[in-house]
Design a protein around this motif. Sequence first.
Motif, mmCIF file in Angstrom:
data_model
loop_
_atom_site.group_PDB
_atom_site.id
_atom_site.type_symbol
_atom_site.label_atom_id
_atom_site.label_comp_id
_atom_site.label_asym_id
_atom_site.label_seq_id
_atom_site.Cartn_x
_atom_site.Cartn_y
_atom_site.Cartn_z
ATOM 1 N N LEU A 102 0.826 -1.211 0.000
ATOM 2 C CA LEU A 102 0.000 0.000 0.000
ATOM 3 C C LEU A 102 0.857 1.258 0.000
ATOM 4 O O LEU A 102 0.509 2.254 -0.643
ATOM 5 N N ASP A 103 1.970 1.219 0.697
ATOM 6 C CA ASP A 103 2.877 2.370 0.677
ATOM 7 C C ASP A 103 3.402 2.617 -0.738
ATOM 8 O O ASP A 103 3.506 3.756 -1.181
ATOM 9 N N ALA A 104 3.707 1.540 -1.447
ATOM 10 C CA ALA A 104 4.158 1.685 -2.836
ATOM 11 C C ALA A 104 3.027 2.218 -3.710
ATOM 12 O O ALA A 104 3.242 3.065 -4.586
ATOM 13 N N MET A 105 1.803 1.766 -3.451
ATOM 14 C CA MET A 105 0.642 2.217 -4.223
ATOM 15 C C MET A 105 0.384 3.705 -4.008
ATOM 16 O O MET A 105 -0.011 4.413 -4.937
ATOM 17 N N LYS A 106 0.618 4.179 -2.786
ATOM 18 C CA LYS A 106 0.390 5.602 -2.492
ATOM 19 C C LYS A 106 1.269 6.495 -3.348
ATOM 20 O O LYS A 106 0.922 7.626 -3.635
ATOM 21 N N LYS A 107 2.400 5.974 -3.760
ATOM 22 C CA LYS A 107 3.338 6.760 -4.558
ATOM 23 C C LYS A 107 2.930 6.819 -6.032
ATOM 24 O O LYS A 107 3.477 7.611 -6.780
ATOM 25 N N LYS A 108 1.986 5.958 -6.427
ATOM 26 C CA LYS A 108 1.542 5.937 -7.815
ATOM 27 C C LYS A 108 0.767 7.215 -8.123
ATOM 28 O O LYS A 108 -0.060 7.657 -7.334
ATOM 29 N N GLU A 109 1.019 7.772 -9.290
ATOM 30 C CA GLU A 109 0.351 9.008 -9.682
ATOM 31 C C GLU A 109 -1.068 8.707 -10.157
ATOM 32 O O GLU A 109 -1.282 7.857 -11.019
ATOM 33 N N ASN A 110 -2.037 9.374 -9.560
ATOM 34 C CA ASN A 110 -3.456 9.257 -9.932
ATOM 35 C C ASN A 110 -3.985 7.817 -9.949
ATOM 36 O O ASN A 110 -4.496 7.355 -10.967
ATOM 37 N N PRO A 111 -3.891 7.090 -8.833
ATOM 38 C CA PRO A 111 -4.442 5.732 -8.822
ATOM 39 C C PRO A 111 -5.969 5.768 -8.973
ATOM 40 O O PRO A 111 -6.622 6.740 -8.599
ATOM 41 N N THR A 112 -6.519 4.702 -9.522
ATOM 42 C CA THR A 112 -7.954 4.605 -9.775
ATOM 43 C C THR A 112 -8.576 3.520 -8.903
ATOM 44 O O THR A 112 -7.857 2.731 -8.272
ATOM 45 N N LEU A 113 -9.902 3.452 -8.935
ATOM 46 C CA LEU A 113 -10.606 2.386 -8.231
ATOM 47 C C LEU A 113 -10.167 1.029 -8.782
ATOM 48 O O LEU A 113 -9.965 0.078 -8.034
ATOM 49 N N MET A 114 -9.977 0.943 -10.088
ATOM 50 C CA MET A 114 -9.504 -0.308 -10.695
ATOM 51 C C MET A 114 -8.132 -0.682 -10.133
ATOM 52 O O MET A 114 -7.884 -1.858 -9.841
ATOM 53 N N ASP A 115 -7.256 0.290 -9.957
ATOM 54 C CA ASP A 115 -5.941 0.020 -9.368
ATOM 55 C C ASP A 115 -6.091 -0.593 -7.976
ATOM 56 O O ASP A 115 -5.381 -1.542 -7.625
ATOM 57 N N LEU A 116 -7.007 -0.049 -7.187
ATOM 58 C CA LEU A 116 -7.222 -0.576 -5.829
ATOM 59 C C LEU A 116 -7.773 -1.991 -5.860
ATOM 60 O O LEU A 116 -7.354 -2.850 -5.077
ATOM 61 N N LEU A 117 -8.726 -2.233 -6.770
ATOM 62 C CA LEU A 117 -9.304 -3.573 -6.870
ATOM 63 C C LEU A 117 -8.251 -4.585 -7.328
ATOM 64 O O LEU A 117 -8.153 -5.684 -6.775
ATOM 65 N N VAL A 118 -7.468 -4.223 -8.335
ATOM 66 C CA VAL A 118 -6.410 -5.112 -8.811
ATOM 67 C C VAL A 118 -5.442 -5.401 -7.665
ATOM 68 O O VAL A 118 -5.050 -6.551 -7.446
ATOM 69 N N LEU A 119 -5.071 -4.380 -6.921
ATOM 70 C CA LEU A 119 -4.166 -4.559 -5.787
ATOM 71 C C LEU A 119 -4.759 -5.534 -4.777
ATOM 72 O O LEU A 119 -4.087 -6.465 -4.322
ATOM 73 N N ARG A 120 -6.019 -5.346 -4.434
ATOM 74 C CA ARG A 120 -6.697 -6.217 -3.459
ATOM 75 C C ARG A 120 -6.627 -7.676 -3.900
ATOM 76 O O ARG A 120 -6.200 -8.551 -3.150
ATOM 77 N N PHE A 121 -7.048 -7.935 -5.122
ATOM 78 C CA PHE A 121 -7.117 -9.312 -5.588
ATOM 79 C C PHE A 121 -5.737 -9.907 -5.864
ATOM 80 O O PHE A 121 -5.524 -11.103 -5.652
ATOM 81 N N LYS A 122 -4.803 -9.096 -6.273
ATOM 82 C CA LYS A 122 -3.432 -9.570 -6.503
ATOM 83 C C LYS A 122 -2.811 -10.031 -5.188
ATOM 84 O O LYS A 122 -2.217 -11.111 -5.106
ATOM 85 N N ILE A 123 -2.953 -9.206 -4.161
ATOM 86 C CA ILE A 123 -2.403 -9.553 -2.843
ATOM 87 C C ILE A 123 -3.007 -10.861 -2.353
ATOM 88 O O ILE A 123 -2.309 -11.742 -1.869
ATOM 89 N N LEU A 124 -4.319 -10.983 -2.494
ATOM 90 C CA LEU A 124 -4.992 -12.196 -2.023
ATOM 91 C C LEU A 124 -4.571 -13.423 -2.818
ATOM 92 O O LEU A 124 -4.331 -14.488 -2.253
#
Length: 174
Positions: free
Chosen positions: A69-91
């Motif tokens: 999540l710390d790495a994701m915070k550094k991403k420029e203009n993250p989207t809802l899709m980015d968050l969903l992909v992150l959630r499912f990728k981690i799982l």
Amino acid sequence: MKRIKQVNESKEMIYKALMDLLLEKNLEDITMTEIAKKAQVVRMTLYRHFKEKEDIILFGFDRNLSKVLDAMKKKENPTLMDLLVLRFKILQESPYTNILAKNHKLDKLFQTIGARNIHHFSDILPKVSTPYENAFIAGGIDTLTKLWIENGMKESYKDIATEVLDIIYRLKVL
């Protein structure tokens, strides 16, 4: 400050001990006493930090999730899709997901993912008008996620994230 360092070191030792034991046996066959002995801590120390074995796994999951999540915070203009992909990728990539599912602890896992970390991204989450709508959306995503895990996570994390977003937009929830 010294106390915080000591607590963190104890938790890490306990976590590492459980991970080592999991290489030898299944979670249900491991006792808290074995974990304490392997970690070289007294049982009281173990229970001070963790009530059950699954809490130790959640500690490791949360620690790894925080780094991502710390790495994701550094991403420029993250989207809802980015968050969903992150959630499912981690799982999907985590060795802990199936262990927690097998031991009926997915609700605790979702609390770890949601409550502790999603606040970092409140600025990119779609704004909903009521707390009820927010609870409805979160509950739906958690239920879908649980079903996906229980069905063996056959879809890729990208495909399931796309499915969630499609459902949200198809139902005109957001």
